[in-house]
Design a protein around this motif. Structure first.
Motif, PDB file in Angstrom:
ATOM      1  N   ILE A 110       0.825  -1.207   0.000  1.00 56.39           N
ATOM      2  CA  ILE A 110       0.000   0.000   0.000  1.00 56.39           C
ATOM      3  C   ILE A 110       0.863   1.264   0.000  1.00 56.39           C
ATOM      4  CG2 ILE A 110      -1.675   1.345   1.345  1.00 56.39           C
ATOM      5  CD1 ILE A 110      -2.880  -1.293   2.270  1.00 56.39           C
ATOM      6  N   LEU A 111       1.955   1.251   0.752  1.00 55.65           N
ATOM      7  CA  LEU A 111       2.760   2.459   0.924  1.00 55.65           C
ATOM      8  C   LEU A 111       3.814   2.656  -0.166  1.00 55.65           C
ATOM      9  CD1 LEU A 111       3.343   2.423   4.786  1.00 55.65           C
ATOM     10  CD2 LEU A 111       1.598   3.663   3.491  1.00 55.65           C
ATOM     11  N   VAL A 112       4.280   1.554  -0.776  1.00 55.10           N
ATOM     12  CA  VAL A 112       5.382   1.671  -1.737  1.00 55.10           C
ATOM     13  C   VAL A 112       4.976   1.238  -3.141  1.00 55.10           C
ATOM     14  CG1 VAL A 112       7.739   0.970  -2.270  1.00 55.10           C
ATOM     15  CG2 VAL A 112       7.045   1.282   0.121  1.00 55.10           C
TER      16      VAL A 112
ATOM     17  N   VAL B 139       3.664   3.569  -6.790  1.00 55.22           N
ATOM     18  CA  VAL B 139       4.524   3.531  -7.983  1.00 55.22           C
ATOM     19  C   VAL B 139       3.750   3.001  -9.184  1.00 55.22           C
ATOM     20  CG1 VAL B 139       6.578   2.490  -9.005  1.00 55.22           C
ATOM     21  CG2 VAL B 139       6.634   3.284  -6.635  1.00 55.22           C
ATOM     22  N   PHE B 140       3.025   1.902  -8.982  1.00 53.02           N
ATOM     23  CA  PHE B 140       2.236   1.327 -10.069  1.00 53.02           C
ATOM     24  C   PHE B 140       1.145   2.292 -10.515  1.00 53.02           C
ATOM     25  CE2 PHE B 140       4.272  -2.678  -9.305  1.00 53.02           C
ATOM     26  CZ  PHE B 140       4.097  -3.396 -10.477  1.00 53.02           C
TER      27      PHE B 140
ATOM     28  N   LEU C  96      -1.094   5.860 -14.588  1.00 46.79           N
ATOM     29  CA  LEU C  96      -1.659   7.141 -15.006  1.00 46.79           C
ATOM     30  C   LEU C  96      -0.887   7.738 -16.179  1.00 46.79           C
ATOM     31  CD1 LEU C  96      -2.476   8.758 -11.533  1.00 46.79           C
ATOM     32  CD2 LEU C  96      -4.079   7.777 -13.191  1.00 46.79           C
ATOM     33  N   VAL C  97       0.436   7.611 -16.157  1.00 51.44           N
ATOM     34  CA  VAL C  97       1.252   8.120 -17.265  1.00 51.44           C
ATOM     35  C   VAL C  97       0.920   7.378 -18.561  1.00 51.44           C
ATOM     36  CG1 VAL C  97       3.597   8.305 -18.160  1.00 51.44           C
ATOM     37  CG2 VAL C  97       3.123   8.903 -15.783  1.00 51.44           C
TER      38      VAL C  97
END
Length: 359
Positions: free
Chosen positions: A24-26, A30-31, A36-37
């Motif tokens: 959840i935190l890392v 990132v994913f 989104l990109v």
């Protein structure tokens, strides 16, 4: 439950919670950023394509199709699906072409649009994504072919010959700028364990690239438009039925367990052994093998005797064959081999698409 087992369960629970927090935190942020990109880039390309007066492509490929469409279908395709059906007697070329034409030209009842426009389209990569493009001067003659019966022993194809022909077709590349599918008509086929066994058959062999759709999708089309039969008669997978409360609990548990299983598979699936080599060590041509038709009744009998599922019998047979092949060739038996197993997803649309999930 003993003390050791309780400690093991408690330890696994603690690890699962730690992995969930790490996910959840890392990993999730990132994913999410990468997603989104990529999504923004995809959206810009779609908008740009729609603004063009002369569209280079019909549309962008979506769903699960791109997962298998990236295969080298013009060189050494590894994602070709081959199926077969048979008619009594000799089928002429015109009749075979008319059968295929009904699939290609089938239309949706509500809109009148082509049900499977992909059969007249091919796909190619552009700026990181795969796009559909219409064939120029589409013709069924480019996709429907007769197998030369003069090459057959005594002009008749038995089941061994038929298996060899299917193996050849399965490995052939698809021509460029053409929709990646083909129907091959083979006359004078001698089949066993079928109706009217003494009568020679005409085999309709269809092969297509997985990027067009999955096996169920193509089987639906051929059974409806070529063999005039209902797909509902075919045995379907049995899915676990849950009420709303059970479904809610199942989804919650799956959501909590997903991060742990995701990371676990990322580590444990990297197994290197004498059978599962890394790609850079592969030097020889890919070899593929087909077996004779296996009666469904035999599989059902085995699954009933051993009280297991249909898929379990097939997986056991494949694993046993691989193990015996290793023993026969003096290959060291690995403790495990990880493989991808595609399974059908419920409520398959009645058109060409890839509707499955993997284990």
């Amino acid at each position: 439950m003993g003390l050791l087992e309780k400690c093991s369960v408690f330890l696994e629970l603690i690890i699962s919670l730690l992995v969930l927090v790490f996910f959840i935190l890392v990993i999730f942020p990132v994913f999410l950023l990468l997603f989104l990109v990529c999504y923004f880039w995809r959206l810009m390309l779609v908008i740009y394509m729609k603004m063009q007066s002369h569209k280079r492509y019909v549309r962008i490929m979506g769903g699960k199709n791109p997962v298998v469409a990236i295969d080298d279908l013009h060189g050494k395709p590894l994602c070709t699906i081959v199926g077969m059906g048979a008619f009594d007697g000799k089928l002429d070329f015109l009749t075979a072409t008319e059968f295929v034409s009904t699939i290609v030209n089938a239309k949706e009842d509500s809109t009148g649009k082509l049900l499977n426009p992909e059969l007249q389209q091919y796909y190619e990569e552009w700026l990181g994504f795969i796009w559909w493009k219409w064939e120029e001067k589409f013709s069924l003659m480019d996709h429907v072919k007769f197998w030369d019966s003069s090459e057959l022993p005594n002009g008749i194809a038995n089941e061994d010959t038929l298996v060899n022909i299917i193996g050849i077709l399965e490995g052939q590349p698809f021509p460029k700028n053409k929709s990646p599918w083909e129907v091959v008509v083979l006359r004078n086929v001698k089949l066993k364990r079928v109706a009217n066994e003494d009568e020679l058959k005409t085999a309709i062999i269809f092969r297509f690239h997985h990027g067009l759709g999955d096996g169920i999708a193509m089987m639906q089309q051929f059974m409806k438009y070529v063999f005039d039969d209902a797909f509902e008669k075919v045995a379907h997978p049995v899915y676990t039925r849950r009420n709303k409360c059970q479904m809610g609990i199942h989804k919650l548990v799956a959501a909590l367990e997903l991060p742990y299983q995701f990371l676990k598979q990322g580590v444990t699936s990297y197994d290197i052994n004498d059978w599962h080599l890394p790609e850079y060590k592969l030097k020889r041509e890919v070899s593929k093998a087909w077996s004779k038709r296996i009666p469904i009744e035999s599989i059902r009998r085995f699954k009933t005797i051993h009280e297991v599922g249909f898929t379990a019998v097939l997986l056991s047979a494949i694993a046993g064959a691989l193990r015996q092949s290793m023993l026969n060739n003096g290959v060291k038996l690995p403790k495990k081999i990880h493989a991808i197993l595609p399974l059908p997803w419920p409520k398959h649309p009645k058109k060409l698409c890839n509707h499955w999930f993997v284990l």
